[in-house]
Design a protein around this motif. Sequence first.
Motif, PDB file in Angstrom:
ATOM      1  N   UNK A  83      -4.577  34.952   4.709  1.00 32.65           N
ATOM      2  CA  UNK A  83      -3.138  35.036   4.483  1.00 32.65           C
ATOM      3  C   UNK A  83      -2.391  34.132   5.468  1.00 32.65           C
ATOM      4  N   UNK A  84      -2.786  34.175   6.745  1.00 29.30           N
ATOM      5  CA  UNK A  84      -2.138  33.351   7.764  1.00 29.30           C
ATOM      6  C   UNK A  84      -2.334  31.868   7.462  1.00 29.30           C
ATOM      7  N   UNK A  85      -3.535  31.515   7.079  1.00 31.47           N
ATOM      8  CA  UNK A  85      -3.830  30.112   6.763  1.00 31.47           C
ATOM      9  C   UNK A  85      -2.989  29.637   5.583  1.00 31.47           C
ATOM     10  N   UNK A  86      -2.891  30.468   4.545  1.00 33.97           N
ATOM     11  CA  UNK A  86      -2.134  30.076   3.356  1.00 33.97           C
ATOM     12  C   UNK A  86      -0.640  29.969   3.672  1.00 33.97           C
ATOM     13  N   UNK A  87      -0.124  30.886   4.469  1.00 35.03           N
ATOM     14  CA  UNK A  87       1.293  30.832   4.853  1.00 35.03           C
ATOM     15  C   UNK A  87       1.581  29.535   5.610  1.00 35.03           C
ATOM     16  N   UNK A  88       0.682  29.151   6.508  1.00 34.83           N
ATOM     17  CA  UNK A  88       0.875  27.905   7.255  1.00 34.83           C
ATOM     18  C   UNK A  88       0.728  26.688   6.345  1.00 34.83           C
ATOM     19  N   UNK A  89      -0.180  26.772   5.397  1.00 35.65           N
ATOM     20  CA  UNK A  89      -0.372  25.667   4.462  1.00 35.65           C
ATOM     21  C   UNK A  89       0.888  25.454   3.619  1.00 35.65           C
ATOM     22  N   UNK A  90       1.579  26.556   3.279  1.00 39.37           N
ATOM     23  CA  UNK A  90       2.819  26.447   2.507  1.00 39.37           C
ATOM     24  C   UNK A  90       3.995  26.006   3.376  1.00 39.37           C
ATOM     25  N   UNK A  91       3.814  26.035   4.700  1.00 38.27           N
ATOM     26  CA  UNK A  91       4.877  25.634   5.610  1.00 38.27           C
ATOM     27  C   UNK A  91       5.951  26.697   5.747  1.00 38.27           C
ATOM     28  N   UNK A  92       5.577  27.953   5.596  1.00 37.83           N
ATOM     29  CA  UNK A  92       6.537  29.047   5.675  1.00 37.83           C
ATOM     30  C   UNK A  92       6.479  29.707   7.045  1.00 37.83           C
ATOM     31  N   UNK A  93       7.633  30.090   7.544  1.00 40.95           N
ATOM     32  CA  UNK A  93       7.659  30.902   8.768  1.00 40.95           C
ATOM     33  C   UNK A  93       7.362  32.345   8.360  1.00 40.95           C
ATOM     34  N   UNK A  94       7.109  33.177   9.337  1.00 37.89           N
ATOM     35  CA  UNK A  94       6.831  34.588   9.039  1.00 37.89           C
ATOM     36  C   UNK A  94       8.053  35.242   8.405  1.00 37.89           C
ATOM     37  N   UNK A  95       9.237  34.881   8.865  1.00 35.94           N
ATOM     38  CA  UNK A  95      10.468  35.451   8.305  1.00 35.94           C
ATOM     39  C   UNK A  95      10.649  35.025   6.848  1.00 35.94           C
ATOM     40  N   UNK A  96      10.342  33.745   6.555  1.00 32.83           N
ATOM     41  CA  UNK A  96      10.471  33.269   5.175  1.00 32.83           C
ATOM     42  C   UNK A  96       9.455  33.953   4.263  1.00 32.83           C
ATOM     43  N   UNK A  97       8.207  34.075   4.727  1.00 32.31           N
ATOM     44  CA  UNK A  97       7.196  34.758   3.928  1.00 32.31           C
ATOM     45  C   UNK A  97       7.575  36.219   3.737  1.00 32.31           C
ATOM     46  N   UNK A  98       8.132  36.830   4.780  1.00 33.16           N
ATOM     47  CA  UNK A  98       8.581  38.212   4.677  1.00 33.16           C
ATOM     48  C   UNK A  98       9.695  38.364   3.661  1.00 33.16           C
ATOM     49  N   UNK A  99      10.626  37.409   3.646  1.00 34.41           N
ATOM     50  CA  UNK A  99      11.722  37.472   2.685  1.00 34.41           C
ATOM     51  C   UNK A  99      11.185  37.365   1.254  1.00 34.41           C
ATOM     52  N   UNK A 100      10.194  36.507   1.039  1.00 34.44           N
ATOM     53  CA  UNK A 100       9.609  36.374  -0.297  1.00 34.44           C
ATOM     54  C   UNK A 100       8.876  37.649  -0.731  1.00 34.44           C
ATOM     55  N   UNK A 101       8.278  38.337   0.240  1.00 31.73           N
ATOM     56  CA  UNK A 101       7.485  39.526  -0.080  1.00 31.73           C
ATOM     57  C   UNK A 101       8.272  40.820   0.046  1.00 31.73           C
ATOM     58  N   UNK A 102       9.494  40.741   0.591  1.00 33.48           N
ATOM     59  CA  UNK A 102      10.301  41.946   0.738  1.00 33.48           C
ATOM     60  C   UNK A 102       9.950  42.772   1.959  1.00 33.48           C
ATOM     61  N   UNK A 103       9.427  42.117   2.990  1.00 39.52           N
ATOM     62  CA  UNK A 103       9.103  42.803   4.245  1.00 39.52           C
ATOM     63  C   UNK A 103       9.682  41.978   5.390  1.00 39.52           C
ATOM     64  N   UNK A 104       9.584  42.485   6.604  1.00 40.24           N
ATOM     65  CA  UNK A 104      10.115  41.758   7.758  1.00 40.24           C
ATOM     66  C   UNK A 104       9.108  40.725   8.256  1.00 40.24           C
ATOM     67  N   UNK A 105       9.596  39.808   9.043  1.00 31.05           N
ATOM     68  CA  UNK A 105       8.714  38.814   9.651  1.00 31.05           C
ATOM     69  C   UNK A 105       7.721  39.462  10.600  1.00 31.05           C
ATOM     70  N   UNK A 106       8.161  40.525  11.272  1.00 33.39           N
ATOM     71  CA  UNK A 106       7.266  41.242  12.195  1.00 33.39           C
ATOM     72  C   UNK A 106       6.102  41.865  11.434  1.00 33.39           C
ATOM     73  N   UNK A 107       6.370  42.358  10.226  1.00 34.62           N
ATOM     74  CA  UNK A 107       5.304  42.924   9.397  1.00 34.62           C
ATOM     75  C   UNK A 107       4.278  41.854   9.066  1.00 34.62           C
ATOM     76  N   UNK A 108       4.756  40.648   8.776  1.00 37.36           N
ATOM     77  CA  UNK A 108       3.845  39.537   8.472  1.00 37.36           C
ATOM     78  C   UNK A 108       2.943  39.272   9.682  1.00 37.36           C
ATOM     79  N   UNK A 109       3.541  39.249  10.893  1.00 39.55           N
ATOM     80  CA  UNK A 109       2.740  39.029  12.098  1.00 39.55           C
ATOM     81  C   UNK A 109       1.696  40.128  12.282  1.00 39.55           C
ATOM     82  N   UNK A 110       2.083  41.367  12.003  1.00 39.92           N
ATOM     83  CA  UNK A 110       1.132  42.479  12.132  1.00 39.92           C
ATOM     84  C   UNK A 110      -0.003  42.351  11.121  1.00 39.92           C
TER      85      UNK A 110
END
Length: 146
Positions: A83-110
């Motif tokens: 998941x981390x590799x794919x998020x970086x490959x898409x060039x998304x920050x944790x906050x952006x990925x969280x917004x797309x998934x409906x969770x917080x950026x901190x949740x993405x980091x966890x």
Amino acid sequence: MPNIATVLKSEISRIARKEVRAETETLKKQSAQYRSHIAGLRRQVADLEKLLRKQSNGARAAPAAAAVEESARTGLRFRSKGFATHRQRLGLSAAQAGALLGVSGQTIYHWEAGKAKPRASQLPRIDALRKLTKNGAAAAVAQVMG
């Protein structure tokens, strides 16, 4: 010839030492018994805490087994490293990925650190994120974040 006062004084101190030694000997024995009893109680508490941890881990294992069963039913899996590799490959920050998934950026980091796992209800959204391209992800972020 020794002075009677000196002899009397030394005899009194000898008897006093003997009496004190006898009294402290019983106290030492009691103290040793108490220490032994306390050590036994500490061992018992440690064993009970260990048993409690095992039982609480068993209680957590049941929901985890349900999550595994749910993911097996839907066919969706989650790997934190992937998941981390794919998020970086898409060039998304944790906050952006969280917004797309409906969770917080901190949740993405966890999720990425392995401290938490996504709920079964979140797996379809993660699967949809996996199918996005870099341009598609940028467009989706622009749409969600405005």
